[in-house]
Design a protein around this motif. Sequence first.
Motif, PDB file in Angstrom:
ATOM      1  N   ASN A 150       8.356  12.878  -1.241  1.00 39.00           N
ATOM      2  CA  ASN A 150       7.240  12.240  -1.953  1.00 39.00           C
ATOM      3  C   ASN A 150       7.588  11.094  -2.900  1.00 39.00           C
ATOM      4  O   ASN A 150       6.798  10.190  -3.107  1.00 39.00           O
ATOM      5  CB  ASN A 150       6.487  13.309  -2.728  1.00 39.00           C
ATOM      6  N   ILE A 165      -8.797  -0.734  -5.027  1.00 36.60           N
ATOM      7  CA  ILE A 165      -7.658  -0.163  -4.318  1.00 36.60           C
ATOM      8  C   ILE A 165      -8.208   0.764  -3.246  1.00 36.60           C
ATOM      9  O   ILE A 165      -9.022   1.634  -3.535  1.00 36.60           O
ATOM     10  CB  ILE A 165      -6.743   0.588  -5.296  1.00 36.60           C
ATOM     11  N   GLU A 176      -4.809   4.627  -2.505  1.00 38.35           N
ATOM     12  CA  GLU A 176      -4.353   4.781  -3.890  1.00 38.35           C
ATOM     13  C   GLU A 176      -2.874   5.132  -3.963  1.00 38.35           C
ATOM     14  O   GLU A 176      -2.166   4.666  -4.838  1.00 38.35           O
ATOM     15  CB  GLU A 176      -5.173   5.864  -4.586  1.00 38.35           C
ATOM     16  N   CYS A 177      -2.429   5.975  -3.035  1.00 36.59           N
ATOM     17  CA  CYS A 177      -1.028   6.397  -3.112  1.00 36.59           C
ATOM     18  C   CYS A 177      -0.096   5.209  -2.958  1.00 36.59           C
ATOM     19  O   CYS A 177       0.916   5.111  -3.633  1.00 36.59           O
ATOM     20  CB  CYS A 177      -0.714   7.403  -2.012  1.00 36.59           C
ATOM     21  N   GLU A 178      -0.416   4.311  -2.041  1.00 39.46           N
ATOM     22  CA  GLU A 178       0.478   3.183  -1.788  1.00 39.46           C
ATOM     23  C   GLU A 178      -0.046   1.892  -2.438  1.00 39.46           C
ATOM     24  O   GLU A 178       0.446   0.798  -2.139  1.00 39.46           O
ATOM     25  CB  GLU A 178       0.701   3.012  -0.281  1.00 39.46           C
ATOM     26  N   LEU A 179      -1.042   2.026  -3.281  1.00 41.65           N
ATOM     27  CA  LEU A 179      -1.579   0.897  -4.052  1.00 41.65           C
ATOM     28  C   LEU A 179      -1.922  -0.304  -3.172  1.00 41.65           C
ATOM     29  O   LEU A 179      -1.593  -1.445  -3.493  1.00 41.65           O
ATOM     30  CB  LEU A 179      -0.607   0.473  -5.160  1.00 41.65           C
ATOM     31  N   MET A 226       0.266   6.149   3.833  1.00 39.56           N
ATOM     32  CA  MET A 226       1.640   6.631   3.973  1.00 39.56           C
ATOM     33  C   MET A 226       2.146   7.371   2.742  1.00 39.56           C
ATOM     34  O   MET A 226       3.299   7.796   2.699  1.00 39.56           O
ATOM     35  CB  MET A 226       2.572   5.467   4.298  1.00 39.56           C
ATOM     36  N   GLY A 227       1.286   7.533   1.748  1.00 40.48           N
ATOM     37  CA  GLY A 227       1.727   8.214   0.525  1.00 40.48           C
ATOM     38  C   GLY A 227       1.450   9.703   0.579  1.00 40.48           C
ATOM     39  O   GLY A 227       1.195  10.260   1.648  1.00 40.48           O
ATOM     40  N   PRO A 228       1.483  10.352  -0.576  1.00 39.28           N
ATOM     41  CA  PRO A 228       1.354  11.802  -0.638  1.00 39.28           C
ATOM     42  C   PRO A 228       0.103  12.369   0.044  1.00 39.28           C
ATOM     43  O   PRO A 228       0.178  13.413   0.674  1.00 39.28           O
ATOM     44  CB  PRO A 228       1.336  12.113  -2.134  1.00 39.28           C
ATOM     45  N   PHE A 241      -7.637  10.418   1.420  1.00 41.19           N
ATOM     46  CA  PHE A 241      -8.681   9.710   0.685  1.00 41.19           C
ATOM     47  C   PHE A 241      -8.965   8.308   1.211  1.00 41.19           C
ATOM     48  O   PHE A 241     -10.045   7.775   0.999  1.00 41.19           O
ATOM     49  CB  PHE A 241      -8.314   9.642  -0.808  1.00 41.19           C
ATOM     50  N   ASP A 247       4.262  21.892  -1.985  1.00 39.81           N
ATOM     51  CA  ASP A 247       3.167  21.069  -2.483  1.00 39.81           C
ATOM     52  C   ASP A 247       2.327  20.422  -1.387  1.00 39.81           C
ATOM     53  O   ASP A 247       1.130  20.204  -1.558  1.00 39.81           O
ATOM     54  CB  ASP A 247       3.719  19.962  -3.386  1.00 39.81           C
ATOM     55  N   ARG A 255      -0.872  22.275  -0.261  1.00 35.91           N
ATOM     56  CA  ARG A 255      -2.075  22.145  -1.102  1.00 35.91           C
ATOM     57  C   ARG A 255      -2.813  20.868  -0.743  1.00 35.91           C
ATOM     58  O   ARG A 255      -4.032  20.816  -0.701  1.00 35.91           O
ATOM     59  CB  ARG A 255      -1.688  22.065  -2.570  1.00 35.91           C
ATOM     60  N   GLN A 256      -2.022  19.811  -0.518  1.00 35.04           N
ATOM     61  CA  GLN A 256      -2.643  18.541  -0.167  1.00 35.04           C
ATOM     62  C   GLN A 256      -3.386  18.640   1.155  1.00 35.04           C
ATOM     63  O   GLN A 256      -4.535  18.235   1.268  1.00 35.04           O
ATOM     64  CB  GLN A 256      -1.563  17.455  -0.046  1.00 35.04           C
ATOM     65  N   LEU A 291      -6.604  20.471   0.847  1.00 37.09           N
ATOM     66  CA  LEU A 291      -7.679  19.664   0.269  1.00 37.09           C
ATOM     67  C   LEU A 291      -8.186  18.641   1.295  1.00 37.09           C
ATOM     68  O   LEU A 291      -9.395  18.472   1.480  1.00 37.09           O
ATOM     69  CB  LEU A 291      -7.177  18.949  -0.992  1.00 37.09           C
TER      70      LEU A 291
END
Lengths: 525, 411
Positions: A235, A411, A414-417, A446-448, A453, A495, A498-499, A502
Amino acid sequence: MRRIETDVVVIGGGATGAGVVRDVAMRGYRAVLVDRADLGQGTTGRYHGLLHSGGRYVVSDARSATECAEENVIVTNIHADAVERTGGLFILPPEDPQDFGDKWWQGAKDTKVPAEEISIAEALKREPRINPHITRAFAVEDGAVDGWQMVWGAANSAKLYGAEILTYHRVAKIIREEDQVRAVMCTDEKTGEDVQIDCTFVINAAGAWAGEIAAMADCHDVTVVPGRGIMIAMNHRLVNSVVNRCIYPADGDILVPVHTVSIIGTTDVKADDPDKLTIPRDEVQQMMDAGEVLVPGFRKARAVHAWAGARPLVKDGRVSAEDTRHMSRGMSVLDHADRDGLKGLLTISGGKLTTYRLMAEHVVDQMCEQLGDERPCRTAEEAVPKSEEGKNYVVTHRLEEREEDRLADQIICECELMSRQSYVDLLEAQPQATLDDLRRQLRLGMGPCQGGFCTTRAAGLALEHENIDIERATGLLRLFLKNRWIGLWPILYGDQVRQTALDNWIFQGTLDVEHLPTPDEELTV
Amino acid sequence: MTDKSYAEEQLTRATLDHCVKCTICETACPVSAVTPLFPGPKFVGPQAERFRNGLSVDHSVDYCSSCGACTLACPQGVQIAELNSQARAVMKKNHMPLRDQLVSRTTLMGTFMTPVAPIANMALDMKPVRTIVEKVVGIHRNAPMPTARTQTLAGWLKKRPKPAEPATRGPIVYFHGCAGGYFETETSKKAILVLEHLGYEVLVPKQGCCGLAQQSNGLFEGATKSVLKLCEQLRSAGKDLTIVSTSGSCAGMLKHEAHEIMGVNAEELHDVGARTREMSEFLLDLYEAGELDTNFERNDITIPYHAPCQLKSQGMGMPAIALMELIPGVSVVESGQACCGIAGTYGLKKEKYDIAQAVGAALFKMVKETNPDLAVCDTETCRWQIEASSGVKTVHPIWLIHQAYGLPDPR
Ligand SMILES: Cc1cc2nc3c(=O)[nH]c(=O)nc-3n(C[C@H](O)[C@H](O)[C@H](O)COP(=O)(O)OP(=O)(O)OC[C@H]3O[C@@H](n4cnc5c(N)ncnc54)[C@H](O)[C@@H]3O)c2cc1C
Ligand code: SF4
Ligand code: SF4
């Protein structure tokens, strides 16, 4: 049927093919590159991200080591925007053969790989999370390279020299007139249309698929053994420079910080089909255990995605086909004029992403020789578009950009801005793109949260901007999620569970994506 | 390994792995609720941190007030506020406004203000002076400033008569914090009298600053030195003694912030942190053990109560409410607001002053509506903020306890 005329057709839009088409175009030939999918969707998009310093091979493969060291400098310059100069360490854990330290050090000297022995304290200062019990540490010039950025850089440079880049064009047949190549037959995967590209020369850079392509020109028995390797992205950056285990090359011996993640890899197991690569559970565990040796606590850190790639290794008969790691990693060029009596076809395979430019130089040299032309290679001297200023990539750059435009732009990922503007711009340039195509250039999803989202936002924007219909928007959304999930199943622990729970509630519970109005056939491209 | 790398690499950063992007923290942040300038806890915390690599490129993180509401709200255990504090420390390493150094050296300010208190107070009350202060050091001209006393707590302790009754419960250590030593000495005196009334021998060792203000301004090195020195001072009063504090935020620094934010891992900190009790927490514990004298005088009053953000982050609930309601007639109305806006020294700064006022607006309104004459809050800077912005006199809960025991005003 569409017909195109050119001098040289390059098959395969990985690092090698992109390098070749750039080189061919820079030497003044008309050129067309074709790939059955997007650029960098083969091994080049499923690799480890390491711009080798050469350190990995100083003992096992001296020639590769020297080549890597030389190409490292060149690629860092000509692809500044794709390369982060992270630097690297070779660390010797106490449980590994201690005499390898001296062997490694001697090898580095012999192969001229720049290296420096540093104190353990200094190593820990540079990388506070690494195993504090290591007995030796060497600093090298390893870097991190974004394969997609690099390939697009080379392709865009080729375009400036007049080359045409045709993605989603699958080669079906190479047409020969007696002992001379005449044309390449492709199918446009987006429209279903047949495309004939008339040419006098073909360079086969189809990586693990090079054997299949050669067979399409009736050149048989080119055996490319796919060596499957898995990688896992963690991560965040557990290390900020490349950390190598100072041992004879083995599984899970390298941790590479690439963009916002750090990637542990890899394995090497012979595969039957490069299109069907598995990510077995025991290999995932093996990576976690290997990571733990480099960075204590690794097993508890969060993994976000796993993938597998196939090394295109040309079988050279020296070692058993089961053991692909010890086959030559060096590049090999097959001249089908010598081998099969067919003029105008060369196959280039093997090698590494780090040495892609050198491979291209070799094969294009050979092409020029066959054609009786004398045109020198210039790819090492000239930077690709967007890298001219020589400013290397840094991981902070997106955060800095968002800081600038945070009041003006939205944005989307969000994870990769990833900003809305960058997404909309690329969508405009590539209206036929799937979300995965856009992802490879923008890091969308590509982020967490792995698209939890941003996928709906991206699909919605595509609908809004490109006048695609709702069915295609749904198709894009589902295709993207499906592909993300391929890399999630193998690492469902800790972790990330959990992601995914969701994400699942969002997509199945709230949006019910599985029961949206469905097109007759699920979208694939 | 240095303490800093321990902080940055080991503790808090790892918690960003727990973030599932649910956005719950965003809904809890009092600052992003009032200004678009701040990108919000999810953004500056677990998201931005993945891009930082020890460098500082996002100055908007400085809009975070460190109130800790996000960390408290996050259902996954991400230490968002702590991440932000660390990012700010990196940001300020090379570039530190004079003001941030000044407002964070609380003892220093206290010691040099005391002998000249009337002048200092007058100066701080005078508009033109404050305007200059704002221009030069960046403290907003309307920001609440502490009132310096002519006598420090230490001065009072030296001069006052010895307690009439001998101690029946043994010694206890009192930690007053800088404000309690220099500015809000009244609270400290009442606390000491209450503890003595309960039969304790109250030990007040010489004590410096806990470093909280420096920490929240990103000055970790100075803060670490301060907190460790304080730990030694508090320990000098005696081994294993309970330490009681009326300064909720300073107690929080000892209990968890110095460790979690700055990565201080010294034995003396863990020792002192484990023995430290916030005053209401301590008294309520006594009550629950059946050891609190509940012989309180009746007081028919409805009081607005605001639990400071830094008290909430200590994860002990709001003991002050139950404690005050032990007094017959007292009815406490909890503010329901995350933060008053001041957040230590945040609301003093000229570029943050308006944000801090907006953050606290709902609280000030609630206070005025509930009781225009008296409000209760556990932390000094918050009391100054509430008092200055609502016009309602705001005191520490110990004032009510002191009064309900019928104890004399401290002389
Ligand atoms: C697990 C792993 C980790 C690695 N890590 C590193 C590393 O860290 N550093 C490094 O330098 N190297 C690394 N390598 C090696 C490096 O990734 C490869 O050598 C390099 O990417 C190969 O590029 P390529 O262009 O030859 O092949 P590919 O990228 O596979 O390109 C071949 C292309 O041919 C296309 N194609 C196939 N069939 C057809 C058809 N019919 N018509 C049209 N197109 C077709 C495919 O779509 C594909 O895009 C790694 C390899 C593996 C497997
Ligand atoms: S600490 Fe307070 S101001 Fe800072 S992000 Fe969290 S909730 Fe917002
Ligand atoms: S930090 Fe916590 S509350 Fe905020 S988005 Fe992440 S998981 Fe949710």
